[in-house]
Design a protein around this motif. Structure first.
Motif, PDB file in Angstrom:
ATOM      1  N   PRO A 163      41.260  72.648  18.132  1.00 36.96           N
ATOM      2  CA  PRO A 163      40.957  72.160  19.177  1.00 36.96           C
ATOM      3  C   PRO A 163      42.049  70.898  19.132  1.00 36.96           C
ATOM      4  O   PRO A 163      42.262  70.100  18.283  1.00 36.96           O
ATOM      5  CB  PRO A 163      39.581  71.451  18.896  1.00 36.96           C
ATOM      6  N   ARG A 164      42.433  70.573  20.304  1.00 36.20           N
ATOM      7  CA  ARG A 164      43.283  69.561  20.873  1.00 36.20           C
ATOM      8  C   ARG A 164      42.914  68.240  20.559  1.00 36.20           C
ATOM      9  O   ARG A 164      41.896  67.993  20.802  1.00 36.20           O
ATOM     10  CB  ARG A 164      43.737  69.603  22.234  1.00 36.20           C
ATOM     11  N   GLY A 165      43.593  67.330  19.848  1.00 35.45           N
ATOM     12  CA  GLY A 165      43.090  66.414  19.271  1.00 35.45           C
ATOM     13  C   GLY A 165      42.923  66.277  17.706  1.00 35.45           C
ATOM     14  O   GLY A 165      42.633  65.121  17.237  1.00 35.45           O
ATOM     15  N   LEU A 166      42.688  67.506  17.047  1.00 36.87           N
ATOM     16  CA  LEU A 166      42.365  67.459  15.682  1.00 36.87           C
ATOM     17  C   LEU A 166      43.382  68.022  14.838  1.00 36.87           C
ATOM     18  O   LEU A 166      43.234  68.210  13.740  1.00 36.87           O
ATOM     19  CB  LEU A 166      41.166  68.486  15.635  1.00 36.87           C
ATOM     20  N   GLU A 167      44.688  67.796  15.406  1.00 36.91           N
ATOM     21  CA  GLU A 167      46.045  68.394  14.749  1.00 36.91           C
ATOM     22  C   GLU A 167      46.066  67.984  13.329  1.00 36.91           C
ATOM     23  O   GLU A 167      46.521  68.480  12.268  1.00 36.91           O
ATOM     24  CB  GLU A 167      47.218  68.332  15.758  1.00 36.91           C
ATOM     25  N   ALA A 168      45.967  66.653  13.125  1.00 38.14           N
ATOM     26  CA  ALA A 168      46.329  65.832  12.095  1.00 38.14           C
ATOM     27  C   ALA A 168      45.458  66.300  10.817  1.00 38.14           C
ATOM     28  O   ALA A 168      45.668  66.461   9.983  1.00 38.14           O
ATOM     29  CB  ALA A 168      46.284  64.415  12.302  1.00 38.14           C
ATOM     30  N   LEU A 169      43.899  66.249  11.288  1.00 37.93           N
ATOM     31  CA  LEU A 169      43.231  66.967  10.476  1.00 37.93           C
ATOM     32  C   LEU A 169      43.444  68.319   9.947  1.00 37.93           C
ATOM     33  O   LEU A 169      43.260  68.561   8.687  1.00 37.93           O
ATOM     34  CB  LEU A 169      41.658  66.817  11.211  1.00 37.93           C
ATOM     35  N   ILE A 182      53.251  69.351  13.075  1.00 37.24           N
ATOM     36  CA  ILE A 182      52.160  69.258  14.103  1.00 37.24           C
ATOM     37  C   ILE A 182      52.779  69.340  15.524  1.00 37.24           C
ATOM     38  O   ILE A 182      53.947  68.714  16.082  1.00 37.24           O
ATOM     39  CB  ILE A 182      51.533  67.735  13.717  1.00 37.24           C
ATOM     40  N   VAL A 183      52.093  70.373  16.295  1.00 41.67           N
ATOM     41  CA  VAL A 183      52.329  70.296  17.737  1.00 41.67           C
ATOM     42  C   VAL A 183      51.124  70.290  18.389  1.00 41.67           C
ATOM     43  O   VAL A 183      50.212  70.124  17.887  1.00 41.67           O
ATOM     44  CB  VAL A 183      53.165  71.814  18.083  1.00 41.67           C
ATOM     45  N   ALA A 184      51.239  70.320  19.965  1.00 42.97           N
ATOM     46  CA  ALA A 184      49.822  70.113  20.489  1.00 42.97           C
ATOM     47  C   ALA A 184      48.986  71.496  20.286  1.00 42.97           C
ATOM     48  O   ALA A 184      49.432  72.624  20.424  1.00 42.97           O
ATOM     49  CB  ALA A 184      50.030  70.095  22.182  1.00 42.97           C
ATOM     50  N   SER A 185      47.628  71.091  19.885  1.00 47.18           N
ATOM     51  CA  SER A 185      46.677  72.272  19.552  1.00 47.18           C
ATOM     52  C   SER A 185      47.080  73.099  18.701  1.00 47.18           C
ATOM     53  O   SER A 185      46.478  74.127  18.261  1.00 47.18           O
ATOM     54  CB  SER A 185      46.624  73.023  20.855  1.00 47.18           C
ATOM     55  N   GLY A 186      47.960  72.756  17.397  1.00 43.91           N
ATOM     56  CA  GLY A 186      48.312  73.329  16.418  1.00 43.91           C
ATOM     57  C   GLY A 186      49.260  73.078  15.330  1.00 43.91           C
ATOM     58  O   GLY A 186      49.706  71.896  15.531  1.00 43.91           O
ATOM     59  N   LYS A 243      31.696  73.641  19.862  1.00 43.27           N
ATOM     60  CA  LYS A 243      32.254  74.745  18.750  1.00 43.27           C
ATOM     61  C   LYS A 243      32.330  73.880  17.533  1.00 43.27           C
ATOM     62  O   LYS A 243      32.114  72.771  17.278  1.00 43.27           O
ATOM     63  CB  LYS A 243      33.883  74.821  19.173  1.00 43.27           C
ATOM     64  N   GLU A 244      31.922  74.803  16.432  1.00 42.71           N
ATOM     65  CA  GLU A 244      31.902  74.187  14.953  1.00 42.71           C
ATOM     66  C   GLU A 244      32.946  73.350  14.499  1.00 42.71           C
ATOM     67  O   GLU A 244      32.669  72.684  13.881  1.00 42.71           O
ATOM     68  CB  GLU A 244      31.480  75.480  14.052  1.00 42.71           C
ATOM     69  N   ASN A 245      34.122  74.017  14.845  1.00 44.35           N
ATOM     70  CA  ASN A 245      35.374  73.108  14.243  1.00 44.35           C
ATOM     71  C   ASN A 245      35.677  71.767  14.899  1.00 44.35           C
ATOM     72  O   ASN A 245      36.131  70.856  14.306  1.00 44.35           O
ATOM     73  CB  ASN A 245      36.681  73.847  14.476  1.00 44.35           C
ATOM     74  N   LEU A 246      35.128  71.899  16.149  1.00 42.26           N
ATOM     75  CA  LEU A 246      34.978  70.356  16.922  1.00 42.26           C
ATOM     76  C   LEU A 246      34.069  69.433  16.550  1.00 42.26           C
ATOM     77  O   LEU A 246      34.294  68.134  16.036  1.00 42.26           O
ATOM     78  CB  LEU A 246      35.154  70.837  18.611  1.00 42.26           C
ATOM     79  N   ASN A 250      37.075  69.342  24.424  1.00 37.71           N
ATOM     80  CA  ASN A 250      35.927  70.317  24.038  1.00 37.71           C
ATOM     81  C   ASN A 250      36.349  71.723  25.207  1.00 37.71           C
ATOM     82  O   ASN A 250      35.870  71.792  26.299  1.00 37.71           O
ATOM     83  CB  ASN A 250      34.635  69.922  24.658  1.00 37.71           C
ATOM     84  N   GLY A 251      37.112  72.654  24.482  1.00 40.22           N
ATOM     85  CA  GLY A 251      37.611  73.773  25.230  1.00 40.22           C
ATOM     86  C   GLY A 251      38.672  73.225  26.138  1.00 40.22           C
ATOM     87  O   GLY A 251      39.455  72.444  25.783  1.00 40.22           O
ATOM     88  N   ALA A 252      38.415  73.419  27.297  1.00 39.22           N
ATOM     89  CA  ALA A 252      39.683  72.889  28.357  1.00 39.22           C
ATOM     90  C   ALA A 252      39.262  71.653  29.075  1.00 39.22           C
ATOM     91  O   ALA A 252      39.971  70.966  29.507  1.00 39.22           O
ATOM     92  CB  ALA A 252      39.599  73.993  29.384  1.00 39.22           C
ATOM     93  N   LEU A 253      38.022  70.886  28.532  1.00 41.54           N
ATOM     94  CA  LEU A 253      37.429  69.738  29.159  1.00 41.54           C
ATOM     95  C   LEU A 253      37.942  68.641  28.444  1.00 41.54           C
ATOM     96  O   LEU A 253      37.607  68.356  26.949  1.00 41.54           O
ATOM     97  CB  LEU A 253      35.904  69.730  29.105  1.00 41.54           C
ATOM     98  N   GLU A 254      38.763  67.680  28.898  1.00 42.25           N
ATOM     99  CA  GLU A 254      39.262  66.599  28.127  1.00 42.25           C
ATOM    100  C   GLU A 254      37.796  65.672  28.195  1.00 42.25           C
ATOM    101  O   GLU A 254      37.249  65.236  28.976  1.00 42.25           O
ATOM    102  CB  GLU A 254      40.129  65.855  28.988  1.00 42.25           C
TER     103      GLU A 254
END
Length: 390
Positions: free
Chosen positions: A9-15, A30-34, A174-177, A361-365
């Motif tokens: 999920p976007r925002g969790l790349e560092a984790l 690290i890049v966006a979403s991955g 989502k569980e990973n979020l 949260n998915g595509a929702l900012e």
């Protein structure tokens, strides 16, 4: 070692980068979403087994430039596909693109599939079958304006599908979020955790797994088991070690779930029971505006309604001040985290967030707001004053 790419999920790349490092990955970028990295098959197995943040982990097979569809077909044709999986395996091709000039992703999908089948036919005299529902081998293509990268998926069904949640409510997290939010909040097993709007229990399930030291991938299968490089003995050794490290919850629960909806309560109850995690959670029907908090202060995490429809928005505007009053009067000493796509929440509850973390949260900012509740919040505000959680 080979090149890998993990999504999240976007925002969790560092984790996610932390999880990959723990799994033995190197050259992390690290890049966006991955996160791109290098690793071995053991890295692949450990990431799929233990990462609470990743969505999927892919093995890079090829990178090239393209101008037209035929260039991508030629790129895919140069890969020795029978070296990676047997012709008896069913396949499916997935294509994702950002700013690609090509008109039809469906046609690109077809041409990559043709290339795979043509290579097999030339080498084996037969071709693999396509299964669009439950393929044994998933091939991913990622297109930018000029580049095409081809991957083999090592995961299969997304990693947030832990294998235990069957009952859901509207717009489940989502569980990973949920796992990422718990980590961002600094929660650790043994700390009191309350979700006062628990829905189907995602936060509670993720926390209970950690309380019991259950690896998130210990109850499911993976796509890497269908690949020729699969080391069954190594995988079984890693999986056995994870299962042997599990523990049963001891003492009174430190995880608390409440929801005003009886149907949401039943969903959470069924999911926790199916996962064997119900003893770790104190679960009940309850309204945050009315019920008393747990006796010991701790951490609150919550994914409240976002008010995407007009009538829901009106209800939220009336609910926020009541929520703020409940927090100020009952939750002194608590640190509260709210994930929402509604920027009106802080002002509505009358609190200044200590932190605002952008998440998707998915595509929702969304924003993850932190409010530190201290004594004295039940005082009356002066006109125009906004109270602070700091």
């Amino acid at each position: 070692m080979f090149k890998l790419f993990a999504t999240c999920p976007r925002g969790l790349e560092a984790l996610l980068a932390e999880d990959l490092t723990a799994a033995g990955a190197s050259d992390i970028r690290i890049v966006a979403s991955g996160v791109a990295c290098r690793g071995t098959w053991e890295t692949v197995y450990r990431t799929n087994l233990n990462s609470r943040i990743a969505t999927r982990l892919m093995l890079q097979l090829s990178f090239g430039k393209y101008l037209k569809e035929e260039d991508i077909y030629k790129q895919a044709s140069k890969i020795d596909w029978p070296r990676h999986f047997d012709v008896s395996r069913t396949i499916r091709v997935y294509v994702t693109a950002i700013k690609s000039p090509l008109k039809s992703l469906e046609f690109i999908t077809l041409r990559i599939k043709d290339a795979v089948c043509d290579v097999f036919r030339d080498q084996c005299g037969e071709r693999p079958s396509v299964d669009t529902r439950e393929p044994e081998v998933r091939i991913h293509a990622f297109l930018t304006a000029e580049d095409c990268t081809l991957y083999l998926d090592t995961t299969g069904a997304p990693l947030y599908q832990r294998g235990y949640r069957q009952k859901t409510v509207e717009a489940p997290l989502k569980e990973n979020l949920a796992a990422g939010i718990l980590r961002l909040a600094g929660w650790q097993p043994g700390t009191v955790l309350l979700d006062p709007m628990c829905g189907s229990g995602t936060f509670l399930l993720e926390a209970a797994q950690q309380v019991c030291n259950i690896a998130p991938g210990a109850r499911r299968s993976f796509a890497f088991e269908n690949l020729k490089g699969f080391d069954a003995q190594l995988w079984q050794r890693l999986k056995n070690a994870a299962v042997q490290g599990e523990r049963k919850p001891a003492g009174k629960p430190t995880l608390f779930g409440r929801d005003v909806s009886p149907s949401a309560y039943r969903s959470a109850l069924a999911n926790l029971d199916r996962a064997g995690l119900l003893p770790a959670v104190d679960l009940a029907v309850g309204d945050i505006l009315e019920t008393a908090p747990p006796p010991e202060a701790g951490l609150m995490v919550c994914n409240p309604p976002y008010g995407e429809r007009l009538e829901e928005l009106d209800n939220l505007l009336a609910f926020y001040p009541q929520l703020g009053t409940a927090l100020k009067q009952k939750y002194a000493g608590w640190t509260c985290y709210f994930l929402t796509a509604d920027p009106a929440l802080p002002k509505g509850v009358g609190l200044k967030p200590g932190k605002k973390t952008p998440l998707y949260n998915g595509a929702l900012e969304c924003r993850l707001y932190q409010f530190k509740m201290v004594a004295g919040f039940n005082r009356r505000k002066k006109p125009g004053e906004e109270e602070s959680g700091e």
